[in-house]
Design a protein around this motif. Structure first.
Motif, PDB file in Angstrom:
ATOM      1  N   VAL A  95       0.817  -1.206   0.000  1.00 53.34           N
ATOM      2  CA  VAL A  95       0.000   0.000   0.000  1.00 53.34           C
ATOM      3  C   VAL A  95       0.854   1.261   0.000  1.00 53.34           C
ATOM      4  N   THR A  96       2.082   1.174   0.497  1.00 52.72           N
ATOM      5  CA  THR A  96       2.958   2.346   0.500  1.00 52.72           C
ATOM      6  C   THR A  96       3.376   2.758  -0.906  1.00 52.72           C
ATOM      7  N   GLY A  97       3.197   1.879  -1.878  1.00 57.63           N
ATOM      8  CA  GLY A  97       3.550   2.212  -3.252  1.00 57.63           C
ATOM      9  C   GLY A  97       2.420   2.809  -4.064  1.00 57.63           C
ATOM     10  N   LEU A  98       1.239   2.981  -3.446  1.00 61.21           N
ATOM     11  CA  LEU A  98       0.099   3.526  -4.188  1.00 61.21           C
ATOM     12  C   LEU A  98       0.331   4.937  -4.723  1.00 61.21           C
ATOM     13  N   PRO A  99       0.951   5.863  -3.974  1.00 59.97           N
ATOM     14  CA  PRO A  99       1.217   7.196  -4.551  1.00 59.97           C
ATOM     15  C   PRO A  99       2.063   7.127  -5.814  1.00 59.97           C
ATOM     16  N   ALA A 100       3.062   6.238  -5.827  1.00 59.73           N
ATOM     17  CA  ALA A 100       3.891   6.083  -7.026  1.00 59.73           C
ATOM     18  C   ALA A 100       3.073   5.544  -8.190  1.00 59.73           C
ATOM     19  N   LEU A 101       2.136   4.631  -7.907  1.00 52.25           N
ATOM     20  CA  LEU A 101       1.292   4.082  -8.960  1.00 52.25           C
ATOM     21  C   LEU A 101       0.358   5.150  -9.527  1.00 52.25           C
ATOM     22  N   LEU A 102      -0.203   5.981  -8.669  1.00 49.17           N
ATOM     23  CA  LEU A 102      -1.080   7.061  -9.137  1.00 49.17           C
ATOM     24  C   LEU A 102      -0.292   8.053  -9.988  1.00 49.17           C
ATOM     25  N   ARG A 103       0.929   8.366  -9.571  1.00 56.76           N
ATOM     26  CA  ARG A 103       1.774   9.256 -10.365  1.00 56.76           C
ATOM     27  C   ARG A 103       2.065   8.648 -11.731  1.00 56.76           C
ATOM     28  N   LEU A 104       2.355   7.354 -11.729  1.00 55.67           N
ATOM     29  CA  LEU A 104       2.608   6.673 -12.997  1.00 55.67           C
ATOM     30  C   LEU A 104       1.372   6.678 -13.883  1.00 55.67           C
ATOM     31  N   PHE A 105       0.182   6.538 -13.282  1.00 59.29           N
ATOM     32  CA  PHE A 105      -1.060   6.497 -14.056  1.00 59.29           C
ATOM     33  C   PHE A 105      -1.295   7.801 -14.812  1.00 59.29           C
ATOM     34  N   TRP A 106      -1.284   8.930 -14.085  1.00 56.23           N
ATOM     35  CA  TRP A 106      -1.618  10.173 -14.788  1.00 56.23           C
ATOM     36  C   TRP A 106      -0.501  10.628 -15.718  1.00 56.23           C
ATOM     37  N   SER A 107       0.744  10.301 -15.392  1.00 53.35           N
ATOM     38  CA  SER A 107       1.822  10.660 -16.316  1.00 53.35           C
ATOM     39  C   SER A 107       1.793   9.778 -17.562  1.00 53.35           C
ATOM     40  N   SER A 108       1.314   8.533 -17.437  1.00 53.64           N
ATOM     41  CA  SER A 108       1.143   7.672 -18.613  1.00 53.64           C
ATOM     42  C   SER A 108       0.074   8.230 -19.543  1.00 53.64           C
ATOM     43  N   ILE A 109      -0.989   8.790 -18.958  1.00 57.08           N
ATOM     44  CA  ILE A 109      -2.031   9.401 -19.782  1.00 57.08           C
ATOM     45  C   ILE A 109      -1.470  10.601 -20.535  1.00 57.08           C
ATOM     46  N   LEU A 110      -0.637  11.405 -19.865  1.00 54.60           N
ATOM     47  CA  LEU A 110      -0.018  12.543 -20.539  1.00 54.60           C
ATOM     48  C   LEU A 110       0.918  12.082 -21.649  1.00 54.60           C
ATOM     49  N   LEU A 111       1.668  11.018 -21.400  1.00 49.71           N
ATOM     50  CA  LEU A 111       2.543  10.478 -22.445  1.00 49.71           C
ATOM     51  C   LEU A 111       1.718   9.997 -23.634  1.00 49.71           C
ATOM     52  N   GLY A 112       0.609   9.308 -23.350  1.00 43.78           N
ATOM     53  CA  GLY A 112      -0.270   8.886 -24.434  1.00 43.78           C
ATOM     54  C   GLY A 112      -0.837  10.060 -25.198  1.00 43.78           C
ATOM     55  N   ALA A 113      -1.148  11.157 -24.490  1.00 40.26           N
ATOM     56  CA  ALA A 113      -1.677  12.352 -25.152  1.00 40.26           C
ATOM     57  C   ALA A 113      -0.669  12.922 -26.137  1.00 40.26           C
ATOM     58  N   VAL A 114       0.605  12.881 -25.772  1.00 40.89           N
ATOM     59  CA  VAL A 114       1.648  13.375 -26.677  1.00 40.89           C
ATOM     60  C   VAL A 114       1.633  12.606 -27.988  1.00 40.89           C
ATOM     61  N   PHE A 115       1.609  11.301 -27.900  1.00 43.91           N
ATOM     62  CA  PHE A 115       1.716  10.482 -29.106  1.00 43.91           C
ATOM     63  C   PHE A 115       0.392  10.410 -29.869  1.00 43.91           C
ATOM     64  N   LEU A 116      -0.737  10.602 -29.192  1.00 43.87           N
ATOM     65  CA  LEU A 116      -1.988  10.765 -29.926  1.00 43.87           C
ATOM     66  C   LEU A 116      -1.918  11.994 -30.820  1.00 43.87           C
ATOM     67  N   ALA A 117      -1.478  13.108 -30.249  1.00 44.64           N
ATOM     68  CA  ALA A 117      -1.386  14.349 -31.020  1.00 44.64           C
ATOM     69  C   ALA A 117      -0.354  14.231 -32.132  1.00 44.64           C
ATOM     70  N   LEU A 118       0.777  13.584 -31.861  1.00 39.05           N
ATOM     71  CA  LEU A 118       1.767  13.377 -32.911  1.00 39.05           C
ATOM     72  C   LEU A 118       1.196  12.508 -34.032  1.00 39.05           C
ATOM     73  N   GLY A 119       0.379  11.522 -33.657  1.00 39.55           N
ATOM     74  CA  GLY A 119      -0.268  10.687 -34.673  1.00 39.55           C
ATOM     75  C   GLY A 119      -1.200  11.495 -35.557  1.00 39.55           C
ATOM     76  N   TYR A 120      -1.952  12.433 -34.969  1.00 41.33           N
ATOM     77  CA  TYR A 120      -2.824  13.290 -35.771  1.00 41.33           C
ATOM     78  C   TYR A 120      -2.000  14.140 -36.736  1.00 41.33           C
ATOM     79  N   ALA A 121      -0.898  14.689 -36.236  1.00 37.42           N
ATOM     80  CA  ALA A 121      -0.050  15.523 -37.088  1.00 37.42           C
ATOM     81  C   ALA A 121       0.511  14.708 -38.253  1.00 37.42           C
ATOM     82  N   LEU A 122       1.002  13.509 -37.975  1.00 40.86           N
ATOM     83  CA  LEU A 122       1.530  12.647 -39.035  1.00 40.86           C
ATOM     84  C   LEU A 122       0.434  12.265 -40.023  1.00 40.86           C
ATOM     85  N   SER A 123      -0.768  12.016 -39.507  1.00 39.72           N
ATOM     86  CA  SER A 123      -1.891  11.643 -40.363  1.00 39.72           C
ATOM     87  C   SER A 123      -2.249  12.769 -41.318  1.00 39.72           C
TER      88      SER A 123
END
Length: 277
Positions: A139-167
């Motif tokens: 349970v002590t690792g939950l803050p790290a997991l939450l940080r990883l979750f929202w930063s993963s969404i931001l990383l996905g947002a970057v490559f979604l937008a790059l995909g639109y630009a390439l398209s």
């Protein structure tokens, strides 16, 4: 403001239904869940050696998973967002809707980001459940997991937008797919290999001390990885970037993680404005 967002959310709802019909939700959830469970099971073994809980070690492993899989899934969902409509002849109809080109991209972006959020949440959630079931201290690792979750969404947002630009730039799904794979290889795989070769050639000189940190922050994949590893108790067990994660301030990596989605989406909007159906 309401007049702008109403058609945007309508487009987003339509795109999400298309994603459901194309099985993108099922595919992405299954991929994330499978890899997350495998890493969670494998990552619980060394906890006694590194002296941290199972979930912290799992988060370190999931960081490596996310940096490869999340960008790839995002590009696969977005590479034909514009090129596909051009090929099918539907872009002209879409542009007649009472919504700007920025709004059209925002609608697609909302839908695809929702799919990615569901997949990442399912994968990381299953990994957390597995870790908590095997280690009461996880349970002590939950803050790290939450940080990883929202930063993963931001990383996905970057490559979604790059995909639109390439398209928008390619205007053909086949060409857009090739560009998408090329960008993934360049930013996620070859970029680090090039930096590693430069560090070896530099031998601990000026490049390693001064240029390397900035070059790592300039890559969204590396910034994501550094941000998550910088605050992780299991950095040493995570990857070869552990040393860099300890020398680069987490705030700098966080700024890069936050700015990249905005820059990538701006590039996508600029590319779409140059498209004439």
């Amino acid at each position: 403001m309401t007049a702008f967002f109403r058609p945007v959310f309508a487009l987003g709802t339509t795109e999400f239904r298309i994603a459901l019909r194309n099985r993108w939700v099922t595919i992405t959830v299954a991929l994330m869940a499978l890899f997350a469970l495998v890493l969670s099971a494998a990552g619980s073994a060394p906890t006694g050696d590194v002296g941290v809980d199972a979930l912290s070690v799992t988060v370190a492993s999931l960081t490596s998973l996310g940096v490869y899989l999340v960008p790839l899934m995002a590009l696969l969902m977005s590479f034909d967002a514009v090129a596909g409509e051009i090929e099918r002849g539907t872009l002209s109809l879409t542009l007649t809707y009472p919504v700007s080109r920025t709004g059209i991209l925002m609608g697609k972006f909302i839908a695809h980001l929702a799919v990615l959020t569901i997949a990442v949440g399912a994968g990381y959630g299953l990994a957390a459940i597995t870790a908590l079931a095997t280690d009461p201290e996880a349970v002590t690792g939950l803050p790290a997991l939450l940080r990883l979750f929202w930063s993963s969404i931001l990383l996905g947002a970057v490559f979604l937008a790059l995909g639109y630009a390439l398209s928008a730039i390619a205007r053909r799904p086949g060409a857009a797919a090739g560009l998408a794979i090329g960008v993934w290889l360049a930013l996620v795989v070859l970029y680090d290999l090039g930096l590693l070769a430069a560090v070896v050639a530099d031998g601990g000189g000026v490049f390693t001390a001064r240029a390397l940190p900035w070059l790592l922050l300039a890559n969204p994949a590396d910034a994501f990885r550094l941000y998550n590893l910088a605050a992780s108790e299991a950095t040493a067990a995570a990857s070869g970037l552990g040393g860099a994660a300890q020398t680069i301030p987490a705030l700098h990596a966080l700024i890069s993680v936050l700015l990249w989605p905005l820059a990538a989406f701006g590039l996508a909007v600029a590319a779409l404005r140059r498209v004439t159906p």
